[in-house]
Scaffold this active site. Structure first.
Site, PDB file in Angstrom:
ATOM      1  N   GLU A  48      74.521  48.268  61.224  1.00 59.55           N
ATOM      2  CA  GLU A  48      73.863  47.100  60.881  1.00 59.55           C
ATOM      3  C   GLU A  48      73.044  45.707  61.704  1.00 59.55           C
ATOM      4  OE1 GLU A  48      75.974  49.006  60.004  1.00 59.55           O
ATOM      5  OE2 GLU A  48      76.232  49.569  57.666  1.00 59.55           O
ATOM      6  N   CYS A  76      79.273  48.896  54.702  1.00 59.54           N
ATOM      7  CA  CYS A  76      80.962  48.105  54.273  1.00 59.54           C
ATOM      8  C   CYS A  76      80.410  46.776  53.955  1.00 59.54           C
ATOM      9  CB  CYS A  76      81.431  47.879  55.708  1.00 59.54           C
ATOM     10  SG  CYS A  76      81.228  46.931  57.311  1.00 59.54           S
TER      11      CYS A  76
END
Lengths: 142, 142
Positions: A48, A76
């Site tokens: 990401e 996360c």
């Protein structure tokens, strides 16, 4: 999500945990990333983060207005935080992550009252494919 | 922390929110960073992320074993997540951040049962200096 899965496979080819991500604006992919902390010696090099940085360079702006992110695994805390900073509009993710996830699990970051930006969230997209890749990777390392 | 404050001042000189960070190993600074998302077109370019990436490059490893981080402001969720991924041993921070902080505020990330690494945490170090810089910055922009 097919493009994100292809990037996850690229991570696996490099012996990194297979997670891939793309940033999309106006139905066009403007950022790509896959997980590669080992090869790059960079603990922040999640899929990401890489895709967001790539898209921000493309746009020449630290805010990714009207952009969506597609990622094969639930983000996360670090990546969910980056998604908030980037002002991503929609988050689409594949497999849930009970251990490391921070969207549906753990701190449930976008549910916190202090979060300064909350994307629309769509989980479980092509989750079986994402999970199969991760299983294959961890089995191959035993 | 004096070195981190000097980096925060460098951020302010570049019209970025003044936050600075250093990573220290064996009493030596091995990573430096300051907040610069605007100049770099990178929403992840917080002081901690920059300092961690810098130190990881220096060590040639994505895990910063026996390293401490000194940062002038309480880390956000993204940066606290990165600190966990990097396996930072001790976190020293200056001013608390009720709005964006994720260590003492909001998700209290290192208090979550799913967090995979928790540093020792020492807050409030030279907090007045850090806060004064931030106030000066935001006043100058009004």
């Amino acid at each position: 999500m097919t493009a994100a899965l292809a990037l996850a496979r690229q991570a696996m080819d490099e012996n990194e945990v297979p997670v891939g991500a793309v940033v999309v604006k106006n139905q066009q992919i403007i950022g790509r990333g896959f997980n590669r902390p080992l090869a790059t010696h960079d603990p922040t090099a999640h899929a990401e983060i890489a895709a967001i940085r790539d898209a921000a360079q493309f746009l020449g702006n630290d805010r990714l207005q009207d952009c969506d992110i597609w990622v094969t695994l639930e983000p996360c805390a670090m990546c969910a935080g980056a998604i908030a900073h980037a002002r991503i509009k929609r988050l689409y993710f594949g497999a849930g992550d009970a251990k490391g996830g921070a969207v549906e699990h753990g701190p449930i970051l976008f549910g916190q009252s202090t979060v300064h930006h909350k994307p629309e969230i769509y989980g479980g997209i092509m989750a079986e494919e994402a999970t199969a890749l991760l299983k294959l990777f961890f089995q191959s390392r035993r």
